[in-house]
Design an enzyme around this catalytic site. Structure first.
Site, PDB file in Angstrom:
ATOM      1  N   ARG A  25       0.844  -1.207   0.000  1.00 38.89           N
ATOM      2  CA  ARG A  25       0.000   0.000   0.000  1.00 38.89           C
ATOM      3  C   ARG A  25       0.877   1.255   0.000  1.00 38.89           C
ATOM      4  O   ARG A  25       0.544   2.265  -0.609  1.00 38.89           O
ATOM      5  CB  ARG A  25      -0.964   0.010   1.190  1.00 38.89           C
ATOM      6  CG  ARG A  25      -0.278  -0.036   2.535  1.00 38.89           C
ATOM      7  CD  ARG A  25      -1.268   0.032   3.684  1.00 38.89           C
ATOM      8  NE  ARG A  25      -0.655  -0.346   4.939  1.00 38.89           N
ATOM      9  CZ  ARG A  25      -0.877   0.279   6.091  1.00 38.89           C
ATOM     10  NH1 ARG A  25      -1.699   1.291   6.154  1.00 38.89           N
ATOM     11  NH2 ARG A  25      -0.285  -0.135   7.200  1.00 38.89           N
ATOM     12  N   GLU A  43     -18.245   4.870  -1.209  1.00 35.17           N
ATOM     13  CA  GLU A  43     -17.423   4.168  -2.200  1.00 35.17           C
ATOM     14  C   GLU A  43     -18.133   3.981  -3.540  1.00 35.17           C
ATOM     15  O   GLU A  43     -17.518   4.051  -4.596  1.00 35.17           O
ATOM     16  CB  GLU A  43     -16.960   2.821  -1.649  1.00 35.17           C
ATOM     17  CG  GLU A  43     -16.019   2.926  -0.449  1.00 35.17           C
ATOM     18  CD  GLU A  43     -16.745   3.167   0.877  1.00 35.17           C
ATOM     19  OE1 GLU A  43     -18.001   3.149   0.901  1.00 35.17           O
ATOM     20  OE2 GLU A  43     -16.066   3.383   1.898  1.00 35.17           O
TER      21      GLU A  43
END
Lengths: 318, 283
Positions: free
Chosen positions: A14, A62
């Protein structure tokens, strides 16, 4: 080996994602990064600091983020929609399917915190189903890099890919075993990391390093295991898999994902029609995870070199 | 606006309605009610409002139009055919296997369609992305959205509304086709999405109102939308579902079904009579 590991740098993919975006922006100035209130965790906060005007927080929404990304892509920008795998692939599945997949818009979905190695946050945040969901969408490219070097290369490969791409990143710091100077990422091509003739271990993401460790341990017992890194889950490099099936006769797949719908099933589908060899699938066995330190959970659910070795021994010396 | 202009727009609205009936009848399925309710809105948008070029549908500087209530595809196809994006013959092949016109709009296969829609709420979000791109890239195009009133029951509509106001997307203009009916009945009984004006106001929008079948009111509302800076605008357009087909007007059952031959003939007779009257008035 243990000493080598101690010296080996560890970076979560990440973090590679956030840093790669900063590095790549000058080369691809149409990049725009979207977040759903998780930029500190997805590490795109690094990008926001460097290029605040090209980072947009959409808030905790989202599905809306995926739609906005589709609109941006339809207007000539290169959107990276970032969230946890659970909320990207899971919550926003239908928005991805209809607004990004059906339209073939070049949206890049940066999904971090994939798999059980999310750790302490527990089952609600451990997404072991994202590969299954994303594989089912026609035309979706799925990248699942194994370390920092590969993750950075995957981000650029995603930009160069003319269509939707799902990028799978992890929370846990992972050993950087690929040499950046020598590494070359070719979308859709598996990498043979180690040759062997007794069986082949096919792994993706965090499990590639475990597969390499397992092969090392098997070698000490006189078993020659081939190791293949599949960084592109879709389109799958069927050639390298079929060749391995023909030449080694036995396959083990390892993924930090459910055994349903991920790499294991993709490999089975690749070999069943032409080279039907035994395939042992290592992954989450149709169950939810739980809270705990990542390293403990990976062991508990058999996502470790030790379990790969055990399964290999069962296959090679039944 | 003078009478002649209004008459022209009314005739375009009537022609769009005839095209709607034509394609839904040919498809033997589809959504006439909410297409007819928004026919005049599209007549206004494509005749007066949008900067667009049917000969160059991909023109980068064009204003965008997103049919977020994607099931009203017939009204979009009817308008696009009327304005020359593709031959009107295509209308007879709506929803037929292997043909261009899909049951819901497909941006990849049909010229003039800026976003594939059909799953409610999603077009609105995509339109926000298009507006945001214009801001980020310094482009002057505007983005128009047609939203259904029943569609506002989708949570994503309010996620998009919140976002558009936060990002001050004043290049975004939503029209709400407020016909009061959805497939299962009255919106007040099914999902209860009202009141729209107070909701959009609370979300930080410039709220405008118009009769969806009155071109002077539409003209005034869109002019105000264009002048408003710093926030997105919504035109709440009160409409009649099934407008100008007597037996379809204000009937939820005509949300999503095609007329049979007899019903089709009657509808076309009514619309032909309307067109005749409009032509006479305009002469």
């Amino acid at each position: 080996m243990a000493e080598a590991l101690k010296e080996m740098k560890k970076i979560a993919t990440r973090q590679s994602y956030g840093e790669a975006l900063v590095e790549l922006f000058p080369k691809y100035p149409n990049i725009i990064v979207l977040d759903a209130d998780l930029s500190a965790a997805t590490q795109t906060g690094i990008f926001r600091k460097a290029y605040p005007k090209r980072h947009v927080n959409v808030g905790i929404a989202e599905g809306n983020m995926m739609g906005i990304a589709a609109g941006l892509a339809a207007s000539g920008m290169i959107p990276f929609a970032s969230s946890f795998a659970m909320f990207a692939a899971g919550r926003a599945y239908e928005q991805i399917r209809n607004s990004i997949g059906y339209t073939r818009l070049p949206v890049k979905i940066g999904a971090t915190h994939a798999g059980i190695s999310v750790g302490e946050d527990g089952a609600t945040h451990q997404c072991n189903e994202d590969l299954a969901l994303m594989r089912s969408i026609p035309g979706m490219t799925i990248l699942s890099p194994a370390d920092d070097t590969e993750a950075r290369a995957a981000v650029e490969a995603a930009i160069l890919c003319d269509g939707p791409v799902y990028l799978r990143f992890g929370r846990l710091a992972a050993p950087v075993f690929n040499d950046p100077a020598a590494y070359k990422f070719e979308l859709g091509k598996g990498l043979k990391l180690r040759d062997g003739s007794d069986l082949t271990i096919i792994a993706t993401g965090l499990m590639v390093w475990e597969a390499l460790q397992a092969a090392e341990q098997l070698a000490e017992r006189g078993i020659k295991a081939r190791v293949i890194n599949i960084h592109t889950i879709k389109p799958l490099d069927e050639d390298i898999i079929i060749r391995a099936a023909k030449e080694t006769g036995k396959l083990i797949t390892v993924e930090e994902h459910s055994v349903i719908g991920g790499l294991g099933e993709a490999v089975c589908a690749a070999v069943c029609g032409s080279v039907p060899v035994p395939v042992k699938r290592i992954g989450l066995k149709d169950r939810f995870g739980q809270s705990g330190p990542a390293a403990e959970l990976l062991k508990l659910y058999g996502l470790c070199a030790e379990n790969i070795v055990n399964e290999a021994l069962k296959m090679v010396r039944p | 606006m003078d009478k002649q202009q209004i008459n022209t727009l009314q005739r375009i609205g009537c022609q769009i309605r005839m095209n709607i009936l034509r394609c839904v009848f040919a498809a033997k399925s589809g959504h006439p009610g909410g297409s007819l309710s928004s026919a005049d809105i599209l007549a206004w948008l494509y005749e007066k409002e949008l900067r667009h070029d049917p000969k160059n549908p991909g023109w980068e500087g064009r204003d965008r139009f997103v049919l977020s209530k994607g099931h009203a595809a017939p009204v979009l196809y009817a308008a696009l055919a009327h304005f020359g994006y593709f031959p009107a013959d295509e209308l007879d092949k709506l929803r037929h296997t292997g043909q261009m016109l899909q049951g819901h709009p497909d941006m990849k296969g049909t010229p003039g369609i800026d976003m594939s829609t059909g799953s409610l709420g999603q077009g609105f979000s995509a339109a926000c992305g298009m507006s945001l791109a214009a801001k980020k890239l310094g482009k002057g195009y505007r983005v128009y959205v047609l939203l259904g009133d029943g569609e506002c029951e989708e949570g994503q509509v309010w996620e998009a509304s919140m976002f558009a106001a936060k990002e001050k997307l004043d290049n975004l203009c939503v029209t709400l086709d407020y016909n009061g009916l959805q497939i299962d009945g009255a919106i007040a009984d099914v999902g209860g999405p009202e009141p729209f004006d107070k909701k959009f106001e609370a979300f930080g929008w410039n709220v405008l109102k118009a009769n969806a079948h009155d071109f002077e009111e539409l003209s005034a509302a869109y002019a105000q939308a264009k002048e408003t800076k710093g926030k997105p605008s919504v035109v709440i357009a009160k409409s009649t579902k099934g407008k100008h087909v007597s037996f379809m007007e204000n009937k939820a059952e005509w949300h999503g079904k095609a007329p049979n031959k007899e019903q089709y003939d009657q509808a076309m007779q009514e619309l032909s009579a309307l067109m005749e009257r409009l032509v006479k008035e305009g002469a």
